[in-house]
Scaffold this motif. Structure first.
Motif, PDB file in Angstrom:
ATOM      1  N   ASP A   1      20.555  14.637   8.331  1.00 42.08           N
ATOM      2  CA  ASP A   1      20.891  13.598   7.764  1.00 42.08           C
ATOM      3  C   ASP A   1      19.896  13.225   6.644  1.00 42.08           C
ATOM      4  N   SER A   2      20.265  12.853   5.539  1.00 46.54           N
ATOM      5  CA  SER A   2      19.379  12.790   4.360  1.00 46.54           C
ATOM      6  C   SER A   2      19.090  11.310   4.200  1.00 46.54           C
ATOM      7  N   LEU A   3      17.677  11.251   3.976  1.00 43.57           N
ATOM      8  CA  LEU A   3      16.573  10.182   3.468  1.00 43.57           C
ATOM      9  C   LEU A   3      16.576   9.897   1.985  1.00 43.57           C
ATOM     10  N   PHE A   4      16.829   8.900   1.690  1.00 46.11           N
ATOM     11  CA  PHE A   4      16.858   8.478   0.430  1.00 46.11           C
ATOM     12  C   PHE A   4      15.551   7.528  -0.120  1.00 46.11           C
ATOM     13  N   ILE A   5      14.721   7.842  -1.187  1.00 50.79           N
ATOM     14  CA  ILE A   5      13.788   7.181  -1.487  1.00 50.79           C
ATOM     15  C   ILE A   5      13.765   6.699  -3.091  1.00 50.79           C
ATOM     16  N   SER A   6      13.738   5.308  -3.407  1.00 54.33           N
ATOM     17  CA  SER A   6      13.956   4.988  -4.629  1.00 54.33           C
ATOM     18  C   SER A   6      13.050   3.994  -5.030  1.00 54.33           C
ATOM     19  N   CYS A   7      12.685   3.838  -6.371  1.00 54.20           N
ATOM     20  CA  CYS A   7      11.924   2.726  -6.601  1.00 54.20           C
ATOM     21  C   CYS A   7      12.179   2.742  -8.128  1.00 54.20           C
TER      22      CYS A   7
ATOM     23  N   GLU B   1       0.680  -1.265   0.154  1.00 56.09           N
ATOM     24  CA  GLU B   1       0.017   0.016   0.072  1.00 56.09           C
ATOM     25  C   GLU B   1       0.776   1.229   0.028  1.00 56.09           C
ATOM     26  N   GLY B   2       2.076   1.067  -0.196  1.00 54.30           N
ATOM     27  CA  GLY B   2       3.015   2.227  -0.208  1.00 54.30           C
ATOM     28  C   GLY B   2       3.494   2.539   0.993  1.00 54.30           C
ATOM     29  N   ARG B   3       3.175   2.134   2.061  1.00 53.09           N
ATOM     30  CA  ARG B   3       3.383   2.697   3.314  1.00 53.09           C
ATOM     31  C   ARG B   3       4.775   2.247   4.033  1.00 53.09           C
ATOM     32  N   PHE B   4       5.244   3.184   4.779  1.00 53.33           N
ATOM     33  CA  PHE B   4       6.485   2.644   5.447  1.00 53.33           C
ATOM     34  C   PHE B   4       6.425   3.212   6.789  1.00 53.33           C
ATOM     35  N   SER B   5       7.633   2.719   7.837  1.00 48.77           N
ATOM     36  CA  SER B   5       7.776   3.154   9.231  1.00 48.77           C
ATOM     37  C   SER B   5       9.292   3.116   9.125  1.00 48.77           C
ATOM     38  N   PHE B   6      10.165   4.149   9.700  1.00 42.85           N
ATOM     39  CA  PHE B   6      11.317   4.141   9.961  1.00 42.85           C
ATOM     40  C   PHE B   6      11.509   4.572  11.466  1.00 42.85           C
ATOM     41  N   ILE B   7      12.490   3.682  12.147  1.00 42.87           N
ATOM     42  CA  ILE B   7      12.915   4.108  13.301  1.00 42.87           C
ATOM     43  C   ILE B   7      14.078   5.079  13.237  1.00 42.87           C
ATOM     44  N   LEU B   8      14.046   6.252  14.147  1.00 43.51           N
ATOM     45  CA  LEU B   8      15.179   7.426  14.049  1.00 43.51           C
ATOM     46  C   LEU B   8      15.702   7.006  15.451  1.00 43.51           C
ATOM     47  N   ASP B   9      16.979   6.594  15.144  1.00 44.69           N
ATOM     48  CA  ASP B   9      17.843   6.213  16.625  1.00 44.69           C
ATOM     49  C   ASP B   9      18.329   7.682  17.013  1.00 44.69           C
ATOM     50  N   LYS B  10      18.940   7.631  18.178  1.00 43.82           N
ATOM     51  CA  LYS B  10      19.573   8.947  18.872  1.00 43.82           C
ATOM     52  C   LYS B  10      20.744   9.595  18.280  1.00 43.82           C
ATOM     53  N   ASN B  11      21.371   8.736  17.325  1.00 43.15           N
ATOM     54  CA  ASN B  11      22.532   9.031  16.417  1.00 43.15           C
ATOM     55  C   ASN B  11      21.984   9.969  15.149  1.00 43.15           C
TER      56      ASN B  11
ATOM     57  N   GLY C   1      11.649   2.659 -12.005  1.00 46.27           N
ATOM     58  CA  GLY C   1      10.821   3.457 -12.792  1.00 46.27           C
ATOM     59  C   GLY C   1      10.455   4.793 -12.249  1.00 46.27           C
ATOM     60  N   PHE C   2      11.104   5.278 -11.387  1.00 46.28           N
ATOM     61  CA  PHE C   2      10.770   6.538 -10.722  1.00 46.28           C
ATOM     62  C   PHE C   2      12.112   7.423 -10.440  1.00 46.28           C
ATOM     63  N   GLU C   3      11.948   8.712 -10.317  1.00 47.64           N
ATOM     64  CA  GLU C   3      12.981   9.398  -9.956  1.00 47.64           C
ATOM     65  C   GLU C   3      13.357   9.291  -8.774  1.00 47.64           C
ATOM     66  N   SER C   4      14.470   9.049  -8.130  1.00 47.95           N
ATOM     67  CA  SER C   4      14.891   9.161  -6.865  1.00 47.95           C
ATOM     68  C   SER C   4      14.864  10.280  -6.001  1.00 47.95           C
ATOM     69  N   VAL C   5      14.605  10.189  -4.693  1.00 50.36           N
ATOM     70  CA  VAL C   5      14.344  11.413  -3.753  1.00 50.36           C
ATOM     71  C   VAL C   5      15.441  11.391  -2.860  1.00 50.36           C
ATOM     72  N   GLY C   6      16.142  12.120  -2.442  1.00 49.09           N
ATOM     73  CA  GLY C   6      16.815  12.376  -1.342  1.00 49.09           C
ATOM     74  C   GLY C   6      17.289  13.897  -0.867  1.00 49.09           C
ATOM     75  N   LYS C   7      16.738  13.850   0.479  1.00 47.37           N
ATOM     76  CA  LYS C   7      16.722  15.259   1.235  1.00 47.37           C
ATOM     77  C   LYS C   7      16.817  15.059   2.607  1.00 47.37           C
ATOM     78  N   PRO C   8      17.433  16.172   3.388  1.00 42.00           N
ATOM     79  CA  PRO C   8      17.564  15.898   4.712  1.00 42.00           C
ATOM     80  C   PRO C   8      16.092  15.869   5.545  1.00 42.00           C
ATOM     81  N   LEU C   9      16.058  14.956   6.732  1.00 47.74           N
ATOM     82  CA  LEU C   9      15.050  14.728   7.407  1.00 47.74           C
ATOM     83  C   LEU C   9      13.924  15.813   7.879  1.00 47.74           C
ATOM     84  N   SER C  10      14.571  16.932   8.216  1.00 52.70           N
ATOM     85  CA  SER C  10      13.933  17.975   8.341  1.00 52.70           C
ATOM     86  C   SER C  10      13.021  18.521   7.352  1.00 52.70           C
ATOM     87  N   GLU C  11      13.198  18.271   6.002  1.00 47.48           N
ATOM     88  CA  GLU C  11      12.206  18.629   4.798  1.00 47.48           C
ATOM     89  C   GLU C  11      11.217  17.636   4.901  1.00 47.48           C
TER      90      GLU C  11
END
Length: 515
Positions: free
Chosen positions: A71-77, A56-66, A79-89
């Motif tokens: 830090d940048s989160l990258f999303i790729s699949c 269903e396109g859902r995800f959950s990611f644990i953000l540890d204390k470090n 047939g799609f353009e990848s996305v990479g940008k800081p967590l704050s965005e």
């Protein structure tokens, strides 16, 4: 042991994203920016660790204390353009990916214009260098989903010499059997070994069971009614002839009914009570041990069945002569240029699907497959079975060893079973004068049910281990699954898992619905 009662019973998200400043979990949904459809199996990577979106396109990611907001989160699949940008965005509940404008074909073709068969040959030649078969420790999450449906429960009562075993009672038995049911287990564990199912050890970290206990309770209460009827009407020295048409029959001795006539423990007998407590404790320990054993065996079979293993049922590559391959497209998986090949049987092979091959090192990075005919089917003497469904998806990614490791595995199977036979249970007793035959229950059965099983595995980390480390590892599993009557979103708080689908999130037992 054979239980008389059981023979008769036979016929019988959108989740809101929490901000980084107040929570340790990032949850969201990935959508196609053009169609607004969910994007399943997208890779979510943060600091070299990752999860994958569910169907269903859902995800959950644990953000540890470090982890920092920068830090940048990258999303790729694929047939799609990848996305990479800081967590704050990442501040919304939804992340959109743009479909990729494919301009890859000229790049691959100018390198060398391979035919589909040449690509498959190169895949074969590269198996040893591309895939890791060494001993390793895998931190993984394993979800098993079982669905069953009772399609037909017809019967004819031919004869019963026990008054209580009448049509009214037998109808009540059928009414206690749920028309459909679901059963889910989820396990977070470390799996040690290689891909040989005989070389696997498991260490459970946490586990859960989600099902309706009322179904279990209903069966138990009905079985007790059977036991009471049998105890009142059957002689202690009796044995039973159980017949179900030609060629199928068995004899059940009286001592095999010890489990039916359970002895009650005297509450004033301290020694007996202590013995009973010790027995229950031992049974509980054995159940815990067997739970981990069953999960290890299930995971071992899946690892043994990876496409590059010698005896794999998914023999698209090892027995490629059985299949016809065709290059149908080109795309990217992350930064990797990939050939897309369709395959289908030439003759009696079982599957069709798509294979995604890295154009650089000729590693298979993904396989989607589906059976084209029943995998097993038979009908004999009124018993029928049809394994009508066998499909799956497998994803690989290059690990620290520069070899490809399993990242995600999904497999689904379905079976239909029918039973159209007579069933006769005859009580005999050789200690009674005259006729040995005491009682008889005779039925004509016409039953049908279907079952579907889905297994999902996501591997978070893989690290090499030595043979010494593996041999010294002792399985001491004391973790047992926690029962849930409905899905608890807080149960896996603090752990990375595959996000549950809607069926799991909305599951509620009868007991919970009544509250």
């Amino acid at each position: 042991m054979i239980n008389f009662a059981k023979y008769v019973l036979l016929f019988v998200i959108v989740i809101t994203t929490q901000t980084y400043s107040t929570a340790q979990t990032l949850t969201s949904k990935v959508l196609d920016s053009t169609t607004q459809h969910p994007i399943p199996y997208a890779n979510i990577i943060l600091n070299k660790k990752g999860v994958i979106t569910n169907e269903e396109g859902r995800f959950s990611f644990i953000l540890d204390k470090n982890i920092k907001e920068t830090d940048s989160l990258f999303i790729s699949c694929m047939g799609f353009e990848s996305v990479g940008k800081p967590l704050s965005e990442f501040t919304g509940t939804t992340i959109y990916l743009k479909p990729l404008a494919i301009e890859l074909k000229p790049v691959i073709v100018t390198n060398k214009q391979y035919s589909a068969d040449e690509i498959i040959d190169l895949v074969k030649d590269s198996l040893e260098k591309n895939y890791n078969k060494d001993l390793s420790k895998k931190r993984l999450f394993f979800r098993n989903s079982d669905y069953s449906k009772l399609a037909k429960t017809n019967y004819t009562l031919v004869k019963s010499t026990i008054d209580e075993f009448n049509k009214k009672f037998l109808d009540s038995v059928i009414n206690t059997i749920p028309a459909s049911s679901s059963y889910f287990t989820e396990v977070l564990c470390d799996l040690y070994g290689n891909n040989d199912e005989e070389n696997q050890k498991i260490k459970l970290i946490k586990a859960s069971q989600l099902y309706d206990k009322n179904n279990e309770i209903g069966f138990t209460s009905m079985e007790k009614k059977f036991n009471d009827i049998i105890k009142a009407n059957v002689k202690p020295n009796s044995y039973f002839k159980i017949k179900s048409g030609p060629l199928l029959g068995t004899k059940v001795e009286g001592e095999d009914f010890d489990n039916i006539f359970k002895t009650e423990v005297d509450s004033t007998n301290a020694a007996a009570l202590k013995k009973e407590v010790e027995k229950k404790k031992k049974e509980e320990q054995e159940w815990k041990k067997n739970f981990s054993k069953y999960k290890r065996e299930a995971l071992g079979k899946m690892m043994q069945n990876l496409f590059y293993m010698d005896d794999s049922e998914l023999n698209f590559i090892n027995k490629s002569r059985k299949y016809h391959f065709e290059i149908t497209d080109f795309t990217y998986i992350g930064e990797d240029a990939v050939y897309i090949l369709d395959f289908k049987p030439k003759g009696s092979a079982d599957y069709k699907g798509k294979i995604y091959v890295n154009s650089d090192d000729f590693a298979v990075m993904r396989i989607d497959y589906h059976n084209v005919k029943p995998l097993k089917k038979f009908s004999l003497l009124g018993v029928g079975m049809n394994q009508y469904l066998g499909k799956g998806k497998v994803f690989f990614a290059k690990g620290n060893s520069n070899k490809y490791e399993l990242k995600y595995l999904e497999q689904e199977s379905g079976v239909k079973v029918s039973l159209k036979r007579p069933l006769k249970i005859i009580e005999k007793n050789k200690h009674v004068r005259g006729r040995r035959k005491q009682n008889e229950l005779s039925l004509k059965l016409d039953l049908a049910f279907s079952g579907r099983n889905k297994q999902e595995v996501i591997v978070f980390d893989t690290e090499r281990i030595t043979s010494t480390q593996y041999e010294q590892l002792q399985e001491k599993n004391t973790v047992s699954p926690v029962y849930m009557a409905n899905y608890n979103p807080d149960f896996w708080s603090g752990y990375n898992i595959i996000e549950p689908n809607t069926a799991i999130k909305e599951f509620t037992s009868i007991e919970e619905e009544a509250k």
